[in-house]
Scaffold this active site. Structure first.
Site, PDB file in Angstrom:
ATOM      1  N   PHE A  41      39.374  47.798  46.551  1.00 19.94           N
ATOM      2  CA  PHE A  41      40.169  46.638  46.930  1.00 19.94           C
ATOM      3  C   PHE A  41      41.658  46.951  46.840  1.00 19.94           C
ATOM      4  CE2 PHE A  41      38.580  42.241  47.576  1.00 19.94           C
ATOM      5  CZ  PHE A  41      39.754  41.660  48.005  1.00 19.94           C
ATOM      6  N   PHE A  42      42.069  47.656  45.793  1.00 16.00           N
ATOM      7  CA  PHE A  42      43.481  48.022  45.663  1.00 16.00           C
ATOM      8  C   PHE A  42      43.897  49.000  46.762  1.00 16.00           C
ATOM      9  CE2 PHE A  42      42.759  46.527  41.281  1.00 16.00           C
ATOM     10  CZ  PHE A  42      43.848  45.684  41.142  1.00 16.00           C
ATOM     11  N   PHE A 144      42.358  36.844  47.395  1.00 15.82           N
ATOM     12  CA  PHE A 144      41.957  37.309  46.064  1.00 15.82           C
ATOM     13  C   PHE A 144      40.436  37.416  45.952  1.00 15.82           C
ATOM     14  CE2 PHE A 144      41.322  37.265  41.460  1.00 15.82           C
ATOM     15  CZ  PHE A 144      42.325  38.119  41.039  1.00 15.82           C
ATOM     16  N   ARG A 284      50.577  50.170  38.122  1.00 17.97           N
ATOM     17  CA  ARG A 284      50.825  49.569  39.432  1.00 17.97           C
ATOM     18  C   ARG A 284      52.013  48.613  39.396  1.00 17.97           C
ATOM     19  NH1 ARG A 284      47.881  48.967  44.136  1.00 17.97           N
ATOM     20  NH2 ARG A 284      48.204  47.057  45.323  1.00 17.97           N
TER      21      ARG A 284
END
Length: 329
Positions: A41-42, A144, A284
């Site tokens: 997902f990232f 999300f 991050r």
């Protein structure tokens, strides 16, 4: 990532650590698949950002089309030339092996709108459009993937919840509170990174743009909303526990369902501490340590490999229009 970037950054990003704290009790093979999905997902989020920055519209549309296909036919996409499609198909195929066709169909039904919402955001990035606060709140619940992460509580508990339990107002309130907390806290911590990168999708940015708040006022308002999510969850939690107690009707199935519901609620609660920990441990969000504050040092600007396929014809708003962001079906 190239090997040197893996060595320098992978552990510090803590992507796989994130899910370990809120799917407690999951079988190892399921936890592996969820952790890989989280890492994927990232990576997808970073591709979305760089494709938008460089105007790689055709590549982005092909990616979205490939992801939609992977949800419906994951085995057929395992050798896809785009590693984001192949990796997603691999995660989906492993997730689909735990609870059966009905849960699999619901997972896909909840993830298709996530892909479309990212596509909607891509259009906003390309035009510099900052959604107003109400529109952003609803869009964020899709980007999300609120109901995808909630769905994954059930295979963790080794039990598919019936509709009467999943759609119970207290259960849905608790689920929404824990996911909104996670999304808004992510917005709070990623605000410096996203301001540096000229992002348009952040609750703080929407507040500044559409309500005239200063940066400090916007941060305070996001913080207030985050705190409200905790209070909302704590208000719903006793009602869910009462529902779990009521499910114990003396039967084996009743005891199993009650235990599964308690497991889901327990791990909803764990999202708060896990998300908080992740955002303060992951590299991050340490923007001040990057030479170029608009580009994380572990992200490449290289586009996806070219591959044959029919291009999507445009940004799809179908799922956004037809899907209830609160998870209604």
């Amino acid at each position: 990532m190239p090997p040197d970037k893996v060595a320098a950054y992978a552990d510090g990003l803590c992507y796989t650590d994130l899910v370990a704290g809120y799917y407690i009790g999951a079988p190892d093979e399921l936890l592996d698949a969820i952790a890989d999905l989280s890492s994927w997902f990232f990576g997808w989020d970073d591709r979305h950002d760089r494709d938008a920055v460089h105007g790689r519209t055709a590549q982005w549309r092909r990616l979205c089309q490939g992801l939609h296909r992977a949800l419906e036919h994951p085995r057929e996409q395992l050798d896809h030339p785009d590693p984001l499609v192949a990796g997603f198909a691999d995660c989906v195929l492993r997730l689909y092996g735990h609870l059966g066709p009905r849960w699999n169909a619901r997972f896909a039904r909840h993830f298709h709108p996530v892909i479309d919402a990212y596509d909607h955001e891509f259009g906003n990035r390309c035009t510099g459009t900052v959604p107003d606060v109400a529109a952003y709140v609803e869009l964020r619940r899709l980007t999300f993937a609120h109901w995808v992460w909630i769905d994954l509580l059930e295979p963790t508990a080794r039990c598919e919840l019936p509709d009467a339990v999943r759609k119970n107002p207290a259960y849905r309130a608790a689920a929404l509170a824990t996911q909104d907390f996670s999304a808004w806290y992510n917005d709070l911590c990623s605000l410096p990174k996203e301001l540096a990168g000229d992002e348009v999708h952040n609750l703080g940015i929407s507040l500044i743009q559409h309500q005239g708040l200063s940066l400090q006022e916007a941060v305070a308002e996001v913080h207030r909303r985050v705190s409200d999510c905790v209070r909302d969850f704590l208000a719903a939690e006793p009602e869910v526990l009462r529902l779990a107690a009521d499910l114990k009707d003396g039967s084996v199935s009743g005891r199993k369902l009650s235990a599964a519901l308690q497991s889901c609620l327990f791990n909803m609660r764990n999202w708060f501490s896990s998300v908080y920990w992740f955002h303060h441990e992951s590299g991050r969000y340490r923007v001040e340590s990057w030479d170029d504050q608009t580009l994380p040092p572990y992200v490449s600007d290289t586009g996806a490999p070219e591959f044959p396929g029919t291009m999507a014809t445009g940004i799809s708003g179908t799922a956004l229009a037809e899907t209830d962001p609160s998870g209604g079906e």
